[in-house]
Write a protein that holds these residues in place. Structure first.
Motif, mmCIF file in Angstrom:
data_model
loop_
_atom_site.group_PDB
_atom_site.id
_atom_site.type_symbol
_atom_site.label_atom_id
_atom_site.label_comp_id
_atom_site.label_asym_id
_atom_site.label_seq_id
_atom_site.Cartn_x
_atom_site.Cartn_y
_atom_site.Cartn_z
ATOM 1 N N ILE A 146 34.440 97.082 -58.253
ATOM 2 C CA ILE A 146 33.789 98.263 -57.684
ATOM 3 C C ILE A 146 32.772 97.801 -56.660
ATOM 4 N N SER A 147 32.896 98.321 -55.458
ATOM 5 C CA SER A 147 32.125 97.893 -54.301
ATOM 6 C C SER A 147 31.150 98.983 -53.866
ATOM 7 N N SER A 203 33.351 101.623 -52.480
ATOM 8 C CA SER A 203 34.429 102.173 -53.304
ATOM 9 C C SER A 203 34.557 103.689 -53.240
ATOM 10 N N TRP A 205 39.256 100.941 -54.985
ATOM 11 C CA TRP A 205 39.048 99.692 -55.707
ATOM 12 C C TRP A 205 38.998 98.503 -54.744
ATOM 13 N N SER A 206 38.158 97.532 -55.067
ATOM 14 C CA SER A 206 38.104 96.318 -54.248
ATOM 15 C C SER A 206 39.438 95.583 -54.257
ATOM 16 N N ALA A 232 26.903 105.673 -53.457
ATOM 17 C CA ALA A 232 27.410 104.783 -54.499
ATOM 18 C C ALA A 232 26.270 104.347 -55.406
ATOM 19 N N TRP A 267 24.598 103.774 -59.641
ATOM 20 C CA TRP A 267 24.607 104.180 -61.045
ATOM 21 C C TRP A 267 23.202 104.541 -61.513
ATOM 22 N N GLN A 306 28.276 105.452 -64.266
ATOM 23 C CA GLN A 306 28.647 105.331 -62.856
ATOM 24 C C GLN A 306 30.068 105.823 -62.615
ATOM 25 N N LEU A 326 34.016 105.936 -61.042
ATOM 26 C CA LEU A 326 35.187 105.098 -60.839
ATOM 27 C C LEU A 326 35.722 105.283 -59.419
ATOM 28 N N PRO A 327 36.380 104.279 -58.861
ATOM 29 C CA PRO A 327 37.022 104.433 -57.552
ATOM 30 C C PRO A 327 38.288 105.276 -57.636
ATOM 31 N N GLU A 342 37.419 109.335 -58.611
ATOM 32 C CA GLU A 342 36.161 109.135 -57.895
ATOM 33 C C GLU A 342 35.311 110.405 -57.890
ATOM 34 N N TYR A 397 37.572 100.383 -68.216
ATOM 35 C CA TYR A 397 37.457 99.440 -67.098
ATOM 36 C C TYR A 397 37.414 98.013 -67.627
#
Length: 495
Positions: free
Chosen positions: A169-170, A173, A178-179, A265, A267, A378, A380-381, A402, A449
């Motif tokens: 996760i970037s 994202s 996703w990375s 982005a 958390w 946080q 998710l992508p 996302e 994850y």
């Protein structure tokens, strides 16, 4: 005994032969073939490798450590280990996975990829080529010199290999996914010793499997990553007064339930320090379009009262370097687990209340270990879309995790190994209770994850039954003898 049927020369059938003597013999053979890359416990390089693990529970002691200098060295080491009477081995990239034994081994052999730490930007094709021993700080520092960046980790000391093969996760994202989906090619050493490329046109099944399947198919030695224009980010850590906890959770809930903002982005965390008997609500948020800040982050940023505001506008490399200082400052023990749920008006508040009511009492039982507990929420992508190459997570192109989903990380950090079992049982209890509340609310989601999953979880099953079967087929195809299922010491296995 399905594994032994699939793999007739199973190490399970000769477990009695797998001993310290076997691993020592394997080390001796490795040292004879790779004399400048094999290190025993008395060597400074060995000790440096062990001390490089960021969490104390990871600092196990293999019979020897191999530090390959090339993919061919990796192939040589794998060939020896495969024929070594089932010697257990582990593979270390950055070594940031918190599960003991996933990236190191007691006795056995650890392959430390640290020497494969090259980073280069390919001229003309805007690809960042990254060795599997690289840390994300290396990647950002090199790429930014060319005014480029990559879809990487948000802490500089995290390694590239486990991060990308587990998903990743970037900062970007929310916008790009996703990375691992920014990987355009994996260079992989198979258990046969063959070195192959996996991309959209060459070994595409392996390409998809490596995006979420981790080390079940081979050892990745290089990642070719899509490059993006370098930019500054606005954001960072904000610490709030304990009285602001409910307001922060409401603000994050509204952020998730409101209009999706692809540039926001980060958390929110609630942290409990048992020694000080204090709860601290924290947000760590970034906005990737600083000229348009704060965007959808406004309500989170407006929560009061605040005790510390650490938000800055800076290059990615500065944000990740600052985050690394928090990780490496004082190495301790940590364990964590994860689950996911769909956002709803009440769910974050209900989960927090359950946790906050119980965590002081749990921590009190192990006060000697000076525990700190964290509850982190946080996003998710999103999945690959528009015909992009698939990954392994099982989300369809029309799903919108996302926007809809949150994944939760439950953490204990502590000083004394004697508390490990107790905190692991506490994590299991918290997980059961929290998933019970999520199910009651009708928002529990299957997905776990992998990069934040505990050793007692099965993230591959959370991808969905069909997806796990697909991963098994790929493992049988590229590792027909089951070397990565049977000889890798621990980790999330497919069989």
């Amino acid at each position: 005994m399905r594994v032994s049927i699939l793999y007739p020369f199973s190490c399970l059938l000769s477990a009695a032969l797998v001993s310290g003597e076997a691993s020592e013999a394997a080390c001796d053979e490795l040292a004879s073939v790779l004399p400048n890359s094999t290190f025993y416990p008395e060597a400074p390089t060995y000790n440096a490798s062990i001390s490089s693990y960021p969490f104390l529970q990871l600092r196990l002691h293999p019979s020897c450590i191999v530090r390959p200098n090339s993919p061919h060295d990796v192939a040589t080491a794998l060939s020896i280990l495969k024929d070594s009477n089932c010697t257990k081995f582990a593979v270390k990239g950055g070594g940031h996975n918190a599960n003991a034994g996933f990236n190191n081994v007691e006795d056995g052999v650890t392959i430390d990829m640290q020497s494969l730490n090259h980073v280069e930007v390919a001229l003309g094709d805007e690809v960042v080529r990254v060795g599997a021993g690289s840390l994300w700080q290396d990647v950002y520092d090199v790429a930014e010199k060319r005014n480029l960046t990559a879809m990487g980790g948000r802490i500089g000391v995290v390694g590239t290999a486990g991060f990308l093969t587990g998903g990743g996760i970037s900062f970007f994202s929310p916008e790009h996914g996703w990375s691992c989906d920014a990987v355009v090619n994996f260079e992989v050493v198979l258990s046969s010793g063959k070195i192959v490329n996996a991309n959209a046109t060459s070994n595409p099944d392996l390409f998809a499997a490596l995006k979420g399947g981790q080390f079940n198919f081979g050892i990745v030695t290089r990642f070719d990553l899509k490059a993006y224009p370098a930019t500054t980010l606005w954001g960072g850590r904000t610490v709030y007064h304990p009285n602001a906890t409910e307001s922060l959770l409401t603000a994050y809930t509204n952020f998730k339930m409101g209009e999706f903002d692809p540039y926001a982005a980060g958390w929110v965390t609630v942290r409990y320090n048992h020694t000080a008997a204090t709860f601290s609500p924290i947000s760590i948020m970034w906005y990737t379009k600083p000229a348009q800040k704060p965007g959808a982050l406004k309500q989170i940023m407006d929560v009061k009262p605040q005790l510390m505001d650490g938000k800055v506008e800076a290059p990615i490399s500065e944000h990740t370097r600052n985050a690394s200082r928090q990780v490496v400052a004082d190495p301790e023990r940590t364990i964590w687990t994860t689950t996911s749920f769909s956002i709803s008006p009440r769910i974050m508040h209900r989960i927090h209340k359950l946790w906050a009511d119980l965590v002081p009492e749990v921590s009190k039982q192990y006060a000697y270990a000076k525990p700190i507990a964290e509850l982190t929420f946080q996003a998710l992508p999103g999945p690959p879309r528009n015909g992009s190459s698939p990954n392994s997570f099982g989300f369809t192109a029309d799903e919108t995790p996302e926007k809809d989903l949150i994944f939760l990380q439950i953490i204990f950090t502590f000083t004394d190994a004697a508390a490990t079992e107790g905190f692991e049982e506490a994590l299991k209890d918290f997980l059961k209770l929290i998933e019970g509340v999520s199910k009651e609310e009708g928002v529990l989601h299957r997905y776990k994850y992998l990069n934040f999953a505990a050793s007692f979880q099965d993230p591959f099953s959370s991808y969905g039954g069909d997806q796990k079967e697909t991963l098994k087929k790929v493992a049988r195809k590229y590792d027909p003898q089951g070397v990565f299922q049977l000889q890798v010491s621990k980790g999330f296995k497919l069989f």
